[in-house]
Design a protein around this motif. Structure first.
Motif, PDB file in Angstrom:
ATOM      1  N   MET A   1     -19.853 -36.090 -18.549  1.00 11.64           N
ATOM      2  CA  MET A   1     -21.520 -35.700 -18.241  1.00 11.64           C
ATOM      3  C   MET A   1     -21.304 -34.663 -17.145  1.00 11.64           C
ATOM      4  O   MET A   1     -20.494 -34.707 -16.294  1.00 11.64           O
ATOM      5  N   LYS A   2     -22.310 -33.803 -17.289  1.00 11.81           N
ATOM      6  CA  LYS A   2     -22.311 -32.689 -16.152  1.00 11.81           C
ATOM      7  C   LYS A   2     -22.637 -33.293 -15.037  1.00 11.81           C
ATOM      8  O   LYS A   2     -23.298 -34.486 -14.682  1.00 11.81           O
ATOM      9  N   ASN A   3     -22.566 -32.698 -14.022  1.00 10.83           N
ATOM     10  CA  ASN A   3     -23.060 -33.047 -12.509  1.00 10.83           C
ATOM     11  C   ASN A   3     -24.635 -33.045 -12.547  1.00 10.83           C
ATOM     12  O   ASN A   3     -25.033 -31.977 -12.884  1.00 10.83           O
TER      13      ASN A   3
ATOM     14  N   LEU B   1     -36.656 -31.929 -16.102  1.00  8.33           N
ATOM     15  CA  LEU B   1     -36.502 -30.714 -16.691  1.00  8.33           C
ATOM     16  C   LEU B   1     -36.384 -29.596 -15.545  1.00  8.33           C
ATOM     17  O   LEU B   1     -35.558 -28.601 -15.639  1.00  8.33           O
ATOM     18  N   PHE B   2     -36.914 -29.712 -14.379  1.00  9.55           N
ATOM     19  CA  PHE B   2     -36.975 -28.758 -13.341  1.00  9.55           C
ATOM     20  C   PHE B   2     -35.610 -28.807 -12.717  1.00  9.55           C
ATOM     21  O   PHE B   2     -34.919 -27.672 -12.341  1.00  9.55           O
TER      22      PHE B   2
ATOM     23  N   LYS C   1     -32.987 -25.731 -12.707  1.00  4.11           N
ATOM     24  CA  LYS C   1     -32.462 -25.272 -11.481  1.00  4.11           C
ATOM     25  C   LYS C   1     -30.856 -25.059 -11.359  1.00  4.11           C
ATOM     26  O   LYS C   1     -30.256 -24.263 -10.862  1.00  4.11           O
ATOM     27  N   ALA C   2     -30.449 -26.171 -12.211  1.00  4.43           N
ATOM     28  CA  ALA C   2     -28.899 -26.155 -12.192  1.00  4.43           C
ATOM     29  C   ALA C   2     -28.142 -25.042 -12.994  1.00  4.43           C
ATOM     30  O   ALA C   2     -27.245 -24.607 -12.765  1.00  4.43           O
ATOM     31  N   THR C   3     -29.135 -24.703 -14.273  1.00  7.31           N
ATOM     32  CA  THR C   3     -28.422 -23.659 -14.990  1.00  7.31           C
ATOM     33  C   THR C   3     -28.692 -22.326 -14.191  1.00  7.31           C
ATOM     34  O   THR C   3     -28.083 -21.460 -14.662  1.00  7.31           O
TER      35      THR C   3
END
Length: 83
Positions: free
Chosen positions: A1-3, A74-75, A79-81
């Motif tokens: 799983m991603k951070n 979703l936000f 923001k992470a991408t």
């Protein structure tokens, strides 16, 4: 799983807790309205109206909390991408 970002963690918490809180509050309010109806022995809306309103407010709060949680997820993902 991603951070996961802090926004996503908060969103997951809201998404899990808000509907359960809304459901429990609505069930409690409906139960109170039945108790009020039994105590007054009247079939009028006045005996249960306040408790029905409270149940609707709890339900609405649960829906709004879940929508806010989904939005935070979703936000946070967007923001992470970007970073």
């Amino acid at each position: 799983m991603k951070n996961l970002t802090l926004l996503q963690i908060a969103g997951i918490a809201l998404l899990l807790i808000s509907p359960l809180t809304g459901l429990c509050g609505a069930a409690w309010s409906i139960n109170q309205s039945f108790d009020s109806l039994a105590a007054n022995e009247s079939a009028g809306i006045g005996a249960v109206g306040n408790w029905i309103t409270t149940a609707l407010i709890y339900t609405f709060g649960g829906i709004i909390g879940a929508l806010a949680g989904g939005s935070l997820i979703l936000f946070g993902r967007n923001k992470a991408t970007k970073s």
